[in-house]
Design a protein around this motif. Structure first.
Motif, PDB file in Angstrom:
ATOM      1  N   GLN A  47      46.190  13.145  -7.491  1.00  0.00           N
ATOM      2  CA  GLN A  47      47.152  13.479  -6.904  1.00  0.00           C
ATOM      3  C   GLN A  47      47.663  12.864  -5.759  1.00  0.00           C
ATOM      4  O   GLN A  47      48.665  12.696  -5.385  1.00  0.00           O
ATOM      5  N   PHE A  56      54.972  19.949  -2.731  1.00  0.00           N
ATOM      6  CA  PHE A  56      54.363  20.982  -2.067  1.00  0.00           C
ATOM      7  C   PHE A  56      53.763  20.979  -0.683  1.00  0.00           C
ATOM      8  O   PHE A  56      52.931  21.521   0.055  1.00  0.00           O
ATOM      9  N   ASN A 109      37.710  22.903 -10.096  1.00  0.00           N
ATOM     10  CA  ASN A 109      38.726  23.663  -9.967  1.00  0.00           C
ATOM     11  C   ASN A 109      39.867  24.116 -11.189  1.00  0.00           C
ATOM     12  O   ASN A 109      40.070  23.352 -12.232  1.00  0.00           O
ATOM     13  N   GLU A 110      39.955  25.440 -11.204  1.00  0.00           N
ATOM     14  CA  GLU A 110      40.910  26.105 -12.277  1.00  0.00           C
ATOM     15  C   GLU A 110      40.866  25.741 -13.798  1.00  0.00           C
ATOM     16  O   GLU A 110      41.407  25.239 -14.395  1.00  0.00           O
ATOM     17  N   ASN A 143      42.630  30.386  -6.222  1.00  0.00           N
ATOM     18  CA  ASN A 143      44.071  29.747  -6.180  1.00  0.00           C
ATOM     19  C   ASN A 143      45.022  30.749  -6.514  1.00  0.00           C
ATOM     20  O   ASN A 143      45.039  31.442  -7.585  1.00  0.00           O
ATOM     21  N   TRP A 179      47.833  24.637   0.279  1.00  0.00           N
ATOM     22  CA  TRP A 179      48.369  23.487  -0.761  1.00  0.00           C
ATOM     23  C   TRP A 179      49.476  23.334  -0.279  1.00  0.00           C
ATOM     24  O   TRP A 179      50.760  23.990  -0.813  1.00  0.00           O
ATOM     25  N   HIS A 220      38.436  18.230 -10.314  1.00  0.00           N
ATOM     26  CA  HIS A 220      39.752  18.692 -10.317  1.00  0.00           C
ATOM     27  C   HIS A 220      40.694  17.754 -11.301  1.00  0.00           C
ATOM     28  O   HIS A 220      41.424  16.905 -10.982  1.00  0.00           O
TER      29      HIS A 220
END
Ligand code: FCB
Length: 455
Positions: free
Chosen positions: A20, A428, A165-166, A295, A412, A121
């Motif tokens: 990102q 964000f 992550n997630e 998260n 975040w 991630h």
């Protein structure tokens, strides 16, 4: 609400992820990840962009570290891009990739910011996707190997580790709805990806523990508060299903060493799990962690009945539960359409705490996208984001006051960045990024946090 309302050791940090922000996707020996391939496919990213440049953080990490240190953050959660370390997901670590993260960690330490590294991630080396990706058990073994290299090479400068992550997103947005890379829709078999990701977590944990006895290791789940829209049996069942797939399918194996039988049954995957998720796997997946990362962004309210096809958060990411509808409660939403519901943060903290009463918990992401307007004087008055963060910090304080073991909070995100399938169209950051010039400008929310941290 002030900093002193939170305990002394309470960690306040900020978070980003490699693809990102880094850009430089073809530099220093980096290989392609599934996101490079996915972003290049026509029609899948809202604004047709890729992360090829993003925030150009690969070349500006010094400046970005100075920025977060000046804002007063104590910790920085970033992710390591697997294809920078192993271009094709196998073999010896790439020195140029290791170097980049070593310099990053060192400059953080010099500025008094604790590095928190996420090992995965979402940027799986494309070469591994070509061999089956997370649908293949072998990918979990490759992840363990990669993690061991990283632990060996960087474990002297990084102590705090997050394996995944997630994994919900990797499994179900990646392999069920196809809204995320690799963009596949294999139905309920997407749950095999969930198991392989969790196995990868367990193996990486084992590698880190073996190589770096002082490492603190956890994993990060995206948990949702889930409410039934009404009290009919059908709505209650819808809530059970969505809570099952979003939360329990991940929480229970990690914290309790078992997969929830009702969820496997909803998926029609009971037999596959009986055969493939061995006792040994579950022993690894549930090996003690030092903390759980959560998260938290929003709440789901669900009812029985079909969702409009392709709707965001629609049932296409919930295989076996396609007859569940996500309903709006009329509460305010962010630019993502995500309902603003700070109390839900307490719900998810309690949810994890109930399964593992001794385990320290961290909010490893919380924040919001809103449309920002740069004023004539260059300032960005993001009152809505500031209020979103303030109300979620207040929820964190409530958790601490209720004696829940919440130990930290990561915002975040540090700066605007490439928001996956939304490209650059969703911001964000608490710091604005001008993508033409790469100029960073702290928004009002950043000034608010800086003041909060100073007070
Ligand atoms: C989370 C992701 C993170 C970011 C935020 C908005 O699901 O972990 O990378 O995209 O959402």
């Amino acid at each position: 609400m002030r900093r002193s309302d939170l305990p002394d050791g309470f960690v306040i940090g900020t978070a980003t992820a490699s693809y990102q922000i880094e850009g430089a996707t073809r530099e220093a020996g980096r290989g392609d990840s599934i996101w490079d391939t996915f972003a290049r496919s026509p029609g899948v990213i809202a604004d047709g962009s890729t992360g090829d440049v993003a925030d150009d953080h690969f070349h500006r990490s010094e400046e970005d570290v100075a920025l977060m240190a000046d804002l007063g953050f104590q910790a920085y959660r970033f992710s390591i891009a697997w294809p920078r370390i192993q271009a094709d997901g196998t073999g010896a670590p790439n020195p140029a990739g290791i170097d980049f993260y070593r310099r990053l960690a060192e400059s953080l330490l010099e500025r008094g910011v604790t590095p928190w590294a996420t090992l995965y991630h979402w940027d799986l080396p494309q070469a591994l996707e070509d061999r089956g990706g997370w649908l293949s058990r072998d990918t979990a073994l490759r992840f363990a190997d990669y993690s061991a290299h990283v632990a060996e090479q960087l474990g002297d400068v990084i102590t705090d580790w997050i394996t995944l992550n997630e994994p919900w997103c990797s499994s179900f947005l990646g392999y069920a709805s196809g809204h995320h890379a690799p963009g596949l829709s294999v139905g309920s078999a997407s749950a095999h990806a969930a198991h392989h990701l969790l196995l990868g977590h367990g193996l990486a944990l084992e590698a880190l523990r073996g190589l770096r006895p002082n490492a603190r290791v956890g994993t990060t789940l995206n948990l949702y508060a889930v409410e039934p829209a009404g009290d009919s049996e059908a709505d209650l069942d819808a809530a059970r299903r969505i809570d099952g797939l979003s939360n329990r399918l991940f929480l229970e194996p990690v914290l309790r060493g078992v997969y929830p039988a009702d969820v496997l049954d909803d998926l029609g995957e009971t037999d596959w799990f009986a055969e493939n998720a061995t006792d040994d796997d579950l022993r690894r997946i549930s090996a003690p962690i030092d903390f759980l990362g959560i998260n938290y962004y929003s709440r789901h309210t669900v009812a029985a009945g079909s969702a409009p096809a392709g709707a965001a958060g629609s049932a296409s990411a919930y295989p076996g539960s396609e007859h569940v509808r996500f309903v709006s409660t009329g509460a305010p939403v962010t630019r993502m359409g995500w309902e603003i519901h700070p109390d839900g943060m307490l719900d998810v903290i309690r949810m994890a705490h109930a399964l593992a009463p001794e385990l320290p918990l961290f909010i490893t992401e919380n924040g919001a996208a809103f449309d920002d307007h740069v004023e004539a004087d260059g300032g960005i008055d993001d009152a809505e984001r500031t209020e979103y963060l303030r109300s979620h910090f207040a929820a964190a304080r409530e958790a601490v006051d209720a004696n829940l073991p919440l130990r930290g909070f990561f915002v975040w995100s540090l700066m605007d960045n490439w928001e996956w399938a939304w490209g650059y169209s969703r911001r964000f950051g608490i710091v604005h990024v001008d993508y033409e010039t790469q100029k960073r400008t702290p928004k009002r929310s950043a000034h608010w946090i800086a003041e909060f941290l100073r007070a």
